[in-house]
Write a protein that holds these residues in place. Structure first.
Motif, PDB file in Angstrom:
ATOM      1  N   THR B 218      -0.075  21.373 -12.852  1.00 37.01           N
ATOM      2  CA  THR B 218      -0.639  22.563 -13.495  1.00 37.01           C
ATOM      3  C   THR B 218      -1.047  22.257 -14.923  1.00 37.01           C
ATOM      4  OG1 THR B 218      -0.260  24.917 -13.948  1.00 37.01           O
ATOM      5  CG2 THR B 218       1.568  23.424 -14.408  1.00 37.01           C
ATOM      6  N   GLN B 219      -1.958  23.074 -15.439  1.00 42.95           N
ATOM      7  CA  GLN B 219      -2.320  22.999 -16.850  1.00 42.95           C
ATOM      8  C   GLN B 219      -1.428  23.905 -17.697  1.00 42.95           C
ATOM      9  OE1 GLN B 219      -6.824  23.339 -15.261  1.00 42.95           O
ATOM     10  NE2 GLN B 219      -6.675  23.644 -17.467  1.00 42.95           N
ATOM     11  N   VAL B 220      -0.654  24.769 -17.021  1.00 45.04           N
ATOM     12  CA  VAL B 220       0.034  25.842 -17.740  1.00 45.04           C
ATOM     13  C   VAL B 220       1.507  25.972 -17.324  1.00 45.04           C
ATOM     14  CG1 VAL B 220      -2.058  27.173 -18.217  1.00 45.04           C
ATOM     15  CG2 VAL B 220      -0.903  27.504 -16.051  1.00 45.04           C
ATOM     16  N   PRO B 221       2.313  24.920 -17.558  1.00 50.06           N
ATOM     17  CA  PRO B 221       3.703  24.999 -17.085  1.00 50.06           C
ATOM     18  C   PRO B 221       4.465  26.194 -17.649  1.00 50.06           C
ATOM     19  CG  PRO B 221       3.334  23.018 -18.448  1.00 50.06           C
ATOM     20  CD  PRO B 221       2.001  23.623 -18.178  1.00 50.06           C
ATOM     21  N   GLY B 222       4.188  26.550 -18.899  1.00 42.56           N
ATOM     22  CA  GLY B 222       4.907  27.676 -19.502  1.00 42.56           C
ATOM     23  C   GLY B 222       4.596  28.993 -18.815  1.00 42.56           C
ATOM     24  N   ILE B 223       3.335  29.177 -18.466  1.00 48.06           N
ATOM     25  CA  ILE B 223       2.942  30.405 -17.764  1.00 48.06           C
ATOM     26  C   ILE B 223       3.600  30.443 -16.387  1.00 48.06           C
ATOM     27  CG2 ILE B 223       0.994  31.552 -16.611  1.00 48.06           C
ATOM     28  CD1 ILE B 223      -0.745  30.807 -19.007  1.00 48.06           C
ATOM     29  N   ILE B 224       3.644  29.298 -15.712  1.00 47.02           N
ATOM     30  CA  ILE B 224       4.241  29.246 -14.379  1.00 47.02           C
ATOM     31  C   ILE B 224       5.738  29.545 -14.473  1.00 47.02           C
ATOM     32  CG2 ILE B 224       4.676  27.785 -12.343  1.00 47.02           C
ATOM     33  CD1 ILE B 224       1.659  28.428 -12.885  1.00 47.02           C
ATOM     34  N   ARG B 225       6.409  28.949 -15.468  1.00 47.22           N
ATOM     35  CA  ARG B 225       7.848  29.192 -15.621  1.00 47.22           C
ATOM     36  C   ARG B 225       8.115  30.680 -15.816  1.00 47.22           C
ATOM     37  NH1 ARG B 225      11.508  28.143 -20.095  1.00 47.22           N
ATOM     38  NH2 ARG B 225       9.960  29.333 -21.279  1.00 47.22           N
ATOM     39  N   ASP B 226       7.394  31.278 -16.761  1.00 45.07           N
ATOM     40  CA  ASP B 226       7.658  32.682 -17.061  1.00 45.07           C
ATOM     41  C   ASP B 226       7.366  33.572 -15.855  1.00 45.07           C
ATOM     42  OD1 ASP B 226       8.201  31.567 -19.475  1.00 45.07           O
ATOM     43  OD2 ASP B 226       6.698  32.693 -20.624  1.00 45.07           O
ATOM     44  N   ALA B 227       6.330  33.223 -15.093  1.00 46.77           N
ATOM     45  CA  ALA B 227       5.993  34.028 -13.921  1.00 46.77           C
ATOM     46  C   ALA B 227       7.047  33.875 -12.828  1.00 46.77           C
ATOM     47  CB  ALA B 227       4.617  33.631 -13.381  1.00 46.77           C
ATOM     48  N   LEU B 228       7.521  32.647 -12.629  1.00 46.32           N
ATOM     49  CA  LEU B 228       8.530  32.431 -11.584  1.00 46.32           C
ATOM     50  C   LEU B 228       9.853  33.102 -11.940  1.00 46.32           C
ATOM     51  CD1 LEU B 228       7.934  28.715 -10.476  1.00 46.32           C
ATOM     52  CD2 LEU B 228       7.223  30.806  -9.315  1.00 46.32           C
ATOM     53  N   ALA B 243       5.089  19.502 -15.622  1.00 48.31           N
ATOM     54  CA  ALA B 243       3.781  18.982 -15.226  1.00 48.31           C
ATOM     55  C   ALA B 243       3.720  17.551 -15.740  1.00 48.31           C
ATOM     56  CB  ALA B 243       2.661  19.821 -15.828  1.00 48.31           C
ATOM     57  N   PRO B 244       3.971  16.570 -14.871  1.00 51.97           N
ATOM     58  CA  PRO B 244       3.944  15.179 -15.349  1.00 51.97           C
ATOM     59  C   PRO B 244       2.488  14.746 -15.541  1.00 51.97           C
ATOM     60  CG  PRO B 244       4.502  15.273 -13.004  1.00 51.97           C
ATOM     61  CD  PRO B 244       4.296  16.691 -13.460  1.00 51.97           C
ATOM     62  N   ASP B 245       2.084  13.573 -15.133  1.00 53.65           N
ATOM     63  CA  ASP B 245       0.659  13.257 -15.213  1.00 53.65           C
ATOM     64  C   ASP B 245      -0.088  14.188 -14.264  1.00 53.65           C
ATOM     65  OD1 ASP B 245       0.591  11.137 -17.084  1.00 53.65           O
ATOM     66  OD2 ASP B 245       1.458   9.796 -15.580  1.00 53.65           O
ATOM     67  N   VAL B 246      -1.149  14.779 -14.760  1.00 54.85           N
ATOM     68  CA  VAL B 246      -1.935  15.710 -13.945  1.00 54.85           C
ATOM     69  C   VAL B 246      -3.350  15.153 -13.849  1.00 54.85           C
ATOM     70  CG1 VAL B 246      -2.842  18.056 -13.764  1.00 54.85           C
ATOM     71  CG2 VAL B 246      -0.515  17.682 -14.585  1.00 54.85           C
ATOM     72  N   GLY B 247      -3.836  15.053 -12.617  1.00 56.36           N
ATOM     73  CA  GLY B 247      -5.094  14.366 -12.360  1.00 56.36           C
ATOM     74  C   GLY B 247      -6.315  15.250 -12.444  1.00 56.36           C
ATOM     75  N   GLY B 248      -6.572  15.762 -13.635  1.00 57.96           N
ATOM     76  CA  GLY B 248      -7.713  16.655 -13.835  1.00 57.96           C
ATOM     77  C   GLY B 248      -7.320  18.086 -13.512  1.00 57.96           C
ATOM     78  N   GLY B 249      -7.983  19.019 -14.185  1.00 53.73           N
ATOM     79  CA  GLY B 249      -7.671  20.426 -13.944  1.00 53.73           C
ATOM     80  C   GLY B 249      -8.940  21.249 -14.011  1.00 53.73           C
ATOM     81  N   PHE B 250      -9.553  21.261 -15.194  1.00 56.90           N
ATOM     82  CA  PHE B 250     -10.849  21.913 -15.407  1.00 56.90           C
ATOM     83  C   PHE B 250     -10.786  23.411 -15.148  1.00 56.90           C
ATOM     84  CE2 PHE B 250     -11.537  17.682 -13.327  1.00 56.90           C
ATOM     85  CZ  PHE B 250     -11.660  16.970 -14.500  1.00 56.90           C
TER      86      PHE B 250
END
Lengths: 169, 788
Positions: B218-228, B243-250
């Motif tokens: 993900t590009q937004v680990p903080g948003i995901i954490r708060d939502a979960l 979110a370790p290495d992330v292979g593109g997001g855009f």
């Protein structure tokens, strides 16, 4: 129990003997069977080229190859190109030219380009772009990858002006 | 450790590359946790249908299957997820983790098989039987808007889920018999972000501790954490998102996805690690899409070419669900709010309607709204120039917001910070030799070649702080980011950030800034990011905010840390803190006769008993500092792109012969990385303009669900690019940085569209639809032939 076939492969110089289901993809065998996770899977239908590895020196899509097809083959994955302390010449030109961003497609590009450098004279940028067109990169817009290939080509030409092997096809 | 070099502004090689070039990257699918189970989904074959029956009995008895779940089986395990907005006329729709009574797009997940391997999970998923009652597929947004169309969601008054109008000035008056007016219906076809790494989620719930770790691309680990935390009812201190290495997001990895929630739910249920890795078919059918609008637009001008007014009606095809957190409004609303672009337009009315259809949800994609708004506006400008017999460059220069006009409030309410609008256009034209190019074009035209020159000028709001919301009306703060910088007991410096990297090279950029602020070598700084355990709050990387916010927070935290270090050094040097100087990783004071290195200070402070008075240590505590940075209104990036293209009259293929861009992104932290971002952004813009289109048939089946059919640009289609970096007055962000990650994708579609239109001008064709594929060019030329 599903039917399994015994295969012998040499990967990055290490011999492995494993029993595999005939349907197992080479990409999954490398990633999950041998834990060589540097080989990435981008599309599983042979278009993006992220999974490209060198099988007996030839660039091959690991997602379109079954592990049983690699029986008795010598395979080189990205882990066999060089480590962070002793990178291959091509890995170094990628770093110098900023030829990667997210790095997901990079192992496949490196395998394709190694093969290209060995086989073809790569006389022009247009020819290089054509040969790169089987590998997709969504981050770099290719320019710095092309520059990395040009630099690697020139370095190689300087290093081995006589012995350069050019396969004429 | 000491470094006399300044890192900011230097073409430093990336720190990430060592691992990424040698197979040492750690993408989520590369992580191994013993006992991990894998998920395969059974997804809907129908775009819109009622589910009558689901039979999973055969699947449950398949070899290696641990469990099979449908919506009923996870009822009560997860609270509803609804993307909220304070926007009036926004009708939220809840996400379905697994489809319950109805499916709303082909590819929607209905059942999940959990098995010992992905192969076995897929074997079993194929044996699930589902009975459907097909409903009318809502493929055409115009049909979906009609009063008699079936509603996709039962809780919304119609399929129009967002409606909004921006207005300023007397629009009716401006369009009452204006001396010149151009109007057109424009169509920008749907795209897929298509990051090369497919979305992957690995949840690891430890029952004894009640602790969930989710590894996610993900590009937004903080948003995901708060939502979960909210939807799984697990406290934030027992929920870590990495979110370790992330292979593109855009943009395709900025939403909370149902698969992300589901692996978390299932890991908690089964108390085993559970992983799902998307394949490309699932990516192209179930990852958010981008840019899908119909825009009716008109521009009024006086005889001299001054813009009198702009009016637009935007219809956005937003698909089946309103994604969390950015909502179904994010893309089309930004088309309307950014449409006036960098121009002085006092009179504007932009109406936008977001229409739900039975397709994959529309979400943020690189540039969000602005690739489409720039395409429309820049096409109108070129059409007007043609009508008036003016050069497109001159008409732009005349109407752009001029240097003395800043700060300029756009009719939609956006405020442009001082940025090089006119300077960018002038520099781009100078650098490419615009006038000479026009003469070459004339010569080529005489030879019968279809050569076109296109330009596009755009402005972009970046690094926005707390005074605005990243998505219209979104009810939580996206205006701050945090840096935590610590000197440990060995003299090591670790800098932790909330902003995360999905390939942009933030690890390099952030360490450049920290190294300069602390006067150390870049290798002496370790960067931690992409982990909610790093800082208390973060929302991540999107909206060209990472560099602005991350480096701003780093500068504040470094300054605070330095203050502490100077105080300690003063005690050690027997000098007042204000007399201590800190340079090249060492402290000194006048007349002290010695220097203290950073390492020596750390070891003395933490480890040598009695060296520092107890009351001082009790007060100062750890030698670290944490700061948040809020750029309030953010700042403005801008640029001009110029493309030279040739259309082959036989094959109708477009070749981009030359490409140049001039941009104002303030202080360049690493020019190499800035240029790389532009290369990639332009490549995506060229794809959007010439190749890429998600196509649905009338049943709502995605016909472009593989890379055979959804065509990404390859090295052959993307040209070499030239770049000019404007060196103008820096903005007021800390460090003078403007965000720039999206500009390439914003400018390129418009520049290419204008260039193709210019190439086809001798045939009297206009480009109104992107991608302008060979087939569309063929139809345009055929149409022109029949008219003549």
């Amino acid at each position: 129990m599903p039917f399994k076939k015994r295969i012998r492969v040499t990967v990055n110089g290490v011999r492995h003997e494993r029993s595999v289901e005939p349907r197992l993809l080479l990409s999954d065998f490398l990633r999950h069977g041998l834990n060589l996770t540097g080989t990435h899977v981008g599309c599983e239908h042979g278009i993006c080229g992220a999974c490209t590895v060198l099988v007996d020196g030839r660039s091959v899509r690991a997602c379109l190859t079954l592990a049983v097809q690699a029986d008795n083959a010598g395979i080189r994955t990205i882990e066999g190109h060089g480590n962070a302390q002793s990178m291959s010449a091509l890995q170094k030109t990628f770093k110098r030219c900023h030829g990667l961003q997210c790095g997901f497609c990079t192992p496949g590009f490196l395998a394709t380009i190694e093969d290209m450098l060995n086989k073809y004279p790569l006389e022009s940028e247009g020819r290089i772009r054509e040969l790169l067109s089987g590998n997709l990169c969504r981050c770099t817009g290719y320019q710095n990858i092309v520059d990395a290939v040009l630099m690697a080509r020139d370095e190689r030409a300087q290093a081995e002006p006589v012995n350069r092997q050019v396969e004429k096809e | 450790m000491a470094s006399g070099l300044k890192h900011v502004g230097a073409r430093i090689e990336r720190r990430e590359d060592g691992r990424l070039l040698t197979g040492g990257g750690r993408f989520v699918d590369d992580l191994r946790i013993a006992g991990t189970l894998e998920v395969a989904f059974r997804r809907s074959d129908h775009a819109h249908a009622r589910i009558l029956d689901i039979d999973v009995s055969a699947a449950r008895s398949c070899s290696g299957v641990v469990a099979v779940y449908t919506a009923d089986d996870i009822e009560g395990d997860v609270r509803p997820i609804i993307a909220q907005s304070r926007m009036r006329n926004y009708h939220p729709t809840a996400l379905q983790i697994l489809a319950k009574e109805k499916v709303r797009f082909a590819g929607e997940a209905i059942a999940a098989v959990v098995a010992e391997s992905r192969y076995l999970a897929e074997d079993a998923a194929a044996r699930i039987e589902i009975e459907y009652e097909p409903l009318e597929s809502l493929v055409d947004p115009l049909r979906s808007m009609a009063g008699d169309a079936p509603r996709l969601h039962e809780n919304t008054p119609s399929n129009v889920v967002v409606e909004r109008t921006f207005a300023r000035g007397e629009v009716e008056q401006a369009f009452h018999n204006p001396p010149v007016a151009v109007r057109e219906r424009f169509r920008f076809r749907r795209k897929a972000p298509a990051a090369l790494e497919n979305r992957t989620y690995l949840a690891d719930y430890r029952g004894a501790e009640g602790f969930l770790t989710l590894y996610t691309s993900t590009q937004v680990p903080g948003i995901i954490r708060d939502a979960l935390v909210d939807c799984l009812d697990i406290p934030g201190n027992r929920l870590r998102v990495v979110a370790p290495d992330v292979g593109g997001g855009f943009g395709g990895k900025t939403s909370l996805y149902i698969e992300e929630v589901l692996v978390s739910v299932l890991s908690r249920k089964l108390e085993r690690p559970v992983k799902w890795t998307s394949d490309r078919l699932e990516d192209l059918t179930a990852t958010s899409h981008g840019f899908d609008e119909i825009v009716d637009a008109q521009l009024a001008l006086d005889d001299e070419g001054n813009f009198l007014g702009l009016r637009a009606d935007v219809i956005g095809d937003v698909g089946a669900y309103s994604l969390f957190p950015f909502t179904a409004g994010i893309e089309p609303v930004q088309v309307a709010s950014f449409l006036p672009g960098p121009y002085k337009i006092d009179t504007y009315q932009g109406r936008v309607r977001c229409v739900a259809t039975s397709k994959t949800a529309l979400g943020p994609y690189r540039g969000v709204g602005r690739p489409v708004s720039t395409f429309v506006m820049e096409r109108l400008v070129d059409m007007a120039a043609k009508r008036l017999g003016l050069d497109p460059k001159a008409l732009r220069l005349q109407n752009l917001v001029q240097p003395e006009d800043f700060p300029y409030k756009v009719a939609s309410g956006i405020v442009w910070d001082r940025s090089g609008f006119t300077e960018g256009l002038a520099s781009a034209c100078d650098a490419i030799g615009y006038d000479a190019l026009r003469s070459q074009q004339e010569q080529a035209r005489r030879e019968g070649r279809l050569i076109g020159i296109g330009m596009a000028t755009y402005a972009e709001l970046t690094g926005i702080g707390s005074r605005l919301s990243a998505s219209p009306g979104m009810p939580f703060n996206t205006g701050t980011e945090t840096a935590h910088i610590c000197l440990d007991s060995t003299g090591g410096i670790t800098a932790k950030f909330g902003v995360t990297s999905f390939g942009q090279g933030l690890e390099t950029v952030l360490s450049q800034v920290v190294a300069d602020e602390l006067g150390v070598a870049i290798d002496d700084v370790t960067i931690v990011q992409g982990d909610t355990a790093a800082v208390a709050h973060s929302t991540g990387s999107y909206a060209s905010r990472g560099a602005v916010m991350g480096t701003g927070a780093a500068m504040l935290a470094c300054a605070a840390l330095k203050e502490r270090l100077l105080r300690v050094a003063g005690l050690m040097l027997n000098a007042p803190a204000e007399d201590v100087t800190f340079a090249q990783a060492a402290f000194s004071a006048p007349h002290s006769g010695r220097e203290i290195s950073l390492g020596e200070l750390a070891r003395t402070y933490y480890s040598r008993q009695g060296a520092i008075a107890t009351d001082v240590k009790n007060e100062l505590g750890e030698l670290s500092a944490s700061r948040m940075y809020d750029p309030e209104w953010g700042t403005t990036s801008s640029g001009t792109h110029i493309a030279l293209v040739e259309v082959d009259p036989e094959t109708c293929r477009v070749k981009v012969l030359k490409y140049l861009l001039a941009g104002d992104c303030g202080q360049l932290i690493n020019p190499r990385i800035v240029e790389g971002q532009n290369h990639g952004g332009v490549a995506q813009g060229i794809g959007a303009a010439l190749l890429e289109e998600v196509v649905f048939d009338e049943q709502g089946q995605n016909l472009t669900a593989s890379f055979m059919d959804y065509v990404l640009p390859s090295a052959v289609e993307v040209p070499r690019m030239e770049q000019v970096h404007l060196d103008l007055k820096k903005p007021n962000t800390l460090g003078g940085v403007r965000g720039m990650g999206e500009g390439g994708t914003i400018g390129a579609p418009a520049a290419i569209a204008n260039a193709v239109a210019d190439a086809l001008a001798p045939h009297g064709c206009e480009v109104t639809e992107l991608p302008i594929t060979p087939e569309r060019i063929f139809r345009l030329l055929e149409g022109a032939r029949h008219q003549n």
